[in-house]
Design a protein around this motif. Structure first.
Motif, PDB file in Angstrom:
ATOM      1  N   GLN A  44       4.332  28.522 -25.315  1.00 56.19           N
ATOM      2  CA  GLN A  44       2.729  27.899 -24.705  1.00 56.19           C
ATOM      3  C   GLN A  44       2.792  27.284 -26.106  1.00 56.19           C
ATOM      4  N   GLN A  57      -1.580  26.393 -29.916  1.00 57.90           N
ATOM      5  CA  GLN A  57      -1.580  27.457 -28.744  1.00 57.90           C
ATOM      6  C   GLN A  57      -2.458  26.542 -27.420  1.00 57.90           C
ATOM      7  N   ASP A  95      -3.447  27.328 -23.390  1.00 61.64           N
ATOM      8  CA  ASP A  95      -3.052  28.544 -22.232  1.00 61.64           C
ATOM      9  C   ASP A  95      -3.082  28.130 -21.004  1.00 61.64           C
ATOM     10  N   TYR A 133       6.383  27.043 -14.459  1.00 66.31           N
ATOM     11  CA  TYR A 133       5.273  26.592 -15.112  1.00 66.31           C
ATOM     12  C   TYR A 133       3.330  26.646 -14.553  1.00 66.31           C
ATOM     13  N   ASN A 170       0.806  27.305 -15.550  1.00 70.05           N
ATOM     14  CA  ASN A 170      -0.362  26.688 -16.279  1.00 70.05           C
ATOM     15  C   ASN A 170      -0.153  25.282 -16.908  1.00 70.05           C
TER      16      ASN A 170
END
Ligand SMILES: Cc1cc2nc3c(=O)[nH]c(=O)nc-3n(C[C@H](O)[C@H](O)[C@H](O)COP(=O)(O)OP(=O)(O)OC[C@H]3O[C@@H](n4cnc5c(N)ncnc54)[C@H](O)[C@@H]3O)c2cc1C
Length: 408
Positions: free
Chosen positions: A88, A99, A101, A274, A276
């Motif tokens: 991430q 980074q 989320d 993924y 996210n």
């Protein structure tokens, strides 16, 4: 930089149509960071008009720092060079790591040279107002330097290439010094649009002495020539590359699945692997192929924001539903075309519709800016509309408008 435990960090890569639409739908109490390598939003559908001075560069740009200040999101002016979905993390060109989320990829497509030698060095791109201004200045310099012919070659006969040719004809009508070629390796121009439209435009280009070189495969571009696969060559003082696009470099070697069209996403705009990571705009490839259009990118951006909000609050995500959208494009002041699936309408009067779309969207996008910037932006945009109207009045061509207006 890392996210804190309370509010998920949402990172958006790309702040043009899809990215800006998404960011403007995310509340300012969310932890949102937007990254773009450019400092300005660019209204690409009208940048070709900079060539003919109908638009100024300032009229198609909006400062991103000001926009994100107003929206209450953090803006980073930088280029993403690497994406690591498993950790991430994204890496910027200057080595800085960030980074996330939740990630929204809205970085569109960039120019694709298809391995043609010399294309990067010797062919101008046509994807930003800065590139268009450079071409405009170079062309003016060449035409005023001497009486020698100026060979201008447009590579790509899609709608950008055709709009470029039209705009040059608007600026330099009946200019014997200027020799314009439109070159494409495909069998016809505008391969993604109805054939009857392509035939009409081909007729107009021929009538205006624009030479169409179809089924021509370019092998190399040099400073003053273009070399074809069949070993023939063409003189070229200015080569403009509008031939193709692909995903930006940083997305080419990731664990995200992609096609030539973009990163594969589910109907929620999430990547299958993924949950996210969301993708919107030109960078996204849905099951149901969608045109690479500004209005579609904006709708996708808004939908991505709705689903990101849902993911943050534990609500169900919804499927994006975007139908086909009409395309409006101009051949300079010769004609304007409205295309909706198989319906094609042509009329120089339709240029008013294209101008209205530009004015309305830019007004909407600048509504959040401070008053003085809103007023100066509006002023510079209205000058372009005034120029178009004035040009039509001066040309006094009601009969021409009538004869060119038709259902194709
Ligand atoms: C000349 C031209 C004319 C067009 N005319 C029309 C038209 O008339 N009508 C229409 O509907 N559509 C038109 N389009 C297509 C339309 O512009 C695109 O569909 C639309 O821009 C897609 O929006 P997007 O937000 O997905 O991508 P983009 O608008 O391409 O935005 C992507 C953003 O991501 C940024 N970015 C890219 N890579 C990185 C990176 N590595 N790091 C940081 N930032 C990055 C870029 O700087 C850019 O700001 C035209 C396009 C061009 C080039």
């Amino acid at each position: 930089m890392t996210s804190n435990n309370h509010s998920p960090r949402i990172v958006i890569i790309g702040a043009n149509f899809a990215g800006l639409s998404a960011a403007s739908k995310l509340a300012n109490n969310l932890n949102v960071i937007v990254i773009d390598s450019k400092t300005h939003f660019q209204w690409t559908p009208n940048i070709h008009e900079i060539l003919s001075d109908v638009k100024k560069a300032d009229g198609v740009r909006i400062c991103l720092h000001t926009v994100f200040d107003k929206l209450g999101h953090t803006f980073i002016n930088g280029e993403v060079s690497k994406l690591s979905p498993s950790s991430q993390t994204i890496t910027l060109n200057d080595g800085c790591k960030l980074q996330y989320d939740i990630l929204l990829i809205a970085s569109g497509h960039t120019r694709e040279n298809y391995g043609v030698l010399g294309a990067t060095e010797y062919a101008f791109g046509f994807r930003s107002s800065e590139e268009v201004e450079t071409i405009k200045t170079r062309l003016l310099a060449l035409l005023s330097e001497s009486d020698k012919p100026v060979h201008l070659n447009i590579v790509g006969a899609g709608y950008t290439g055709i709009e470029v040719a039209g705009e040059i004809l608007r600026k330099y009508p009946n200019n014997e010094q200027l020799k314009i070629n439109v070159i494409d390796r495909s069998q016809r121009l505008l391969p993604l649009l109805p054939e009857k439209l392509a035939s009409d435009i081909q007729m107009e280009l021929n009538a205006h002495k624009v030479n169409l070189l179809l089924e021509h495969d370019i092998q190399q571009i040099a400073q003053e020539s273009i070399y074809f696969a069949d070993k023939t060559l063409l003189p070229s003082d200015i080569t403009i590359w509008t031939a193709g696009t692909s995903l930006p470099e940083y997305l080419k070697n990731t664990s995200l699945s992609s096609t030539h069209n973009g990163i594969i996403v589910k109907s929620t705009l999430q990547t299958p692997k993924y949950e996210n990571i969301f993708v919107a705009g030109d960078a996204a490839s849905l099951d149901q192929p969608m045109a690479k259009q500004a209005s579609i990118a904006m709708d996708m951006g808004e939908h991505a924001a709705i689903n990101i909000n849902a993911l943050c609050t534990g609500l169900s995500l919804t499927e994006v539903r975007i139908g086909p959208k009409p395309v409006l494009f101009t051949l300079g002041d010769i004609n304007t075309y409205f295309v909706y699936q198989d319906l094609v309408l042509a009329s120089p009067a339709l240029s008013a519709a294209k101008e209205a779309v530009y004015q309305l969207y830019m007004a909407k996008l600048t509504a959040m800016l401070p008053l003085e910037q809103k007023v100066s932006g509006l002023f510079s945009r209205l000058i372009s509309t005034e120029k178009l109207i004035l040009a039509e009045i001066l040309k006094c061509r009601p009969r021409e408008i009538l004869t060119r207006s038709k259902l194709i």
